[in-house]
Design an enzyme around this catalytic site. Structure first.
Site, PDB file in Angstrom:
ATOM      1  CG  ASP A 191      -3.793 -16.789 -14.959  1.00 13.21           C
ATOM      2  OD1 ASP A 191      -2.548 -16.686 -14.995  1.00 13.21           O
ATOM      3  OD2 ASP A 191      -4.476 -16.443 -13.985  1.00 13.21           O
ATOM      4  CG  ASP A 233       7.364 -10.454 -15.304  1.00 19.38           C
ATOM      5  OD1 ASP A 233       7.748  -9.699 -16.194  1.00 19.38           O
ATOM      6  OD2 ASP A 233       6.501 -10.108 -14.469  1.00 19.38           O
TER       7      ASP A 233
HETATM    8  P1  5GP Z   1       8.435 -13.764 -12.014  1.00 13.88           P
HETATM    9  O1  5GP Z   1       8.553 -14.400 -10.661  1.00 13.88           O
HETATM   10  O2  5GP Z   1       9.550 -14.065 -12.958  1.00 13.88           O
HETATM   11  O3  5GP Z   1       8.167 -12.269 -11.886  1.00 13.88           O
HETATM   12  O4  5GP Z   1       7.076 -14.192 -12.617  1.00 13.88           O
HETATM   13  C1  5GP Z   1       6.744 -15.326 -13.235  1.00 13.88           C
HETATM   14  C2  5GP Z   1       5.242 -15.490 -13.081  1.00 13.88           C
HETATM   15  O5  5GP Z   1       4.537 -14.238 -13.256  1.00 13.88           O
HETATM   16  C3  5GP Z   1       4.715 -16.367 -14.179  1.00 13.88           C
HETATM   17  O6  5GP Z   1       4.789 -17.735 -13.812  1.00 13.88           O
HETATM   18  C4  5GP Z   1       3.297 -15.850 -14.354  1.00 13.88           C
HETATM   19  O7  5GP Z   1       2.430 -16.467 -13.427  1.00 13.88           O
HETATM   20  C5  5GP Z   1       3.366 -14.375 -14.018  1.00 13.88           C
HETATM   21  N1  5GP Z   1       3.484 -13.537 -15.229  1.00 13.88           N
HETATM   22  C6  5GP Z   1       4.468 -12.689 -15.535  1.00 13.88           C
HETATM   23  N2  5GP Z   1       4.250 -12.073 -16.729  1.00 13.88           N
HETATM   24  C7  5GP Z   1       3.076 -12.570 -17.184  1.00 13.88           C
HETATM   25  C8  5GP Z   1       2.301 -12.346 -18.386  1.00 13.88           C
HETATM   26  O8  5GP Z   1       2.617 -11.564 -19.302  1.00 13.88           O
HETATM   27  N3  5GP Z   1       1.149 -13.061 -18.486  1.00 13.88           N
HETATM   28  C9  5GP Z   1       0.728 -13.938 -17.538  1.00 13.88           C
HETATM   29  N4  5GP Z   1      -0.406 -14.566 -17.746  1.00 13.88           N
HETATM   30  N5  5GP Z   1       1.432 -14.177 -16.414  1.00 13.88           N
HETATM   31  C10 5GP Z   1       2.587 -13.492 -16.225  1.00 13.88           C
END
Ligand code: 5GP
Length: 180
Positions: free
Chosen positions: A160, A104
């Protein structure tokens, strides 16, 4: 089959099955002569990890990180990523493939890359089930991506909302799930 409780899938089980099968074969070709260690990032990646590793026809090893992400106003990037439970494997000289549920902002991958590189693997790549490129805050190299999705919150297939819906067998939009 569509689950009546949670509505129309954003990504169906059949689409995931096909994509994971071809990605598994690609990974097997890329790591044919290597000493592959696949590390799952829990909890979110548990379903994808299980399907993906079974689609890679190589004598690979598996291990797991349990990671937590929390909002942190004191930090410039606004989040703290922590390892809650560490892997047991020694990474020195290993070919490491990290399996994520979703990329994300990119902070989790950035954090894990820094941690893992300290342990001197021979190579390091990242694989994710889902990629949300519109939400990126830091540039990351993700070598294997199953699906790109737009900026929406999704659940199911390991992902989740407040620790629920991980067991939904496909990816659904949270809006639909809550509306049902
Ligand atoms: P980043 O560090 O890249 O922002 O985030 C990754 C983490 O954010 C993922 O492992 C997950 O836990 C959470 N996350 C980001 N987008 C989503 C989404 O659309 N749905 C869910 N369930 N988790 C998300």
């Amino acid at each position: 089959m569509e689950n009546k409780l949670f509505g129309k899938p954003v990504i169906t089980q059949e689409a995931m099955r096909r994509r994971i099968k071809s990605l598994g074969l690609k990974i097997a070709r890329d790591y044919e002569e290597k000493d592959l260690l696949v590390i799952g990032v829990l909890k979110g990646a548990y379903v994808f990890f299980s399907d993906l590793t079974r689609a890679i026809p190589l004598p690979l090893e598996v291990d797991f990180f349990v990671v937590s992400r929390q909002k942190d106003k004191r930090r410039k990037d606004g989040v703290t990523v922590k390892i809650i439970s560490d892997i047991a494997s020694d990474l020195k000289g290993r070919d490491v493939l990290v399996v994520e549920d979703i990329v994300d902002s990119g902070h989790t991958v950035t954090f894990l890359k820094k941690e893992i590189l300290k342990r001197k693997p021979s190579s390091l790549k990242f694989c994710t089930l889902l990629n949300k490129p519109d939400r990126r805050q830091v540039d990351v190299d993700v070598h294997y991506i199953c699906f790109e999705i737009p900026n929406q919150y999704v659940v199911g297939y390991g992902l989740d909302y407040k620790n629920r819906y991980r067991n939904l067998p496909y990816i659904a939009s949270l809006e639909n799930v809550i509306a049902e």
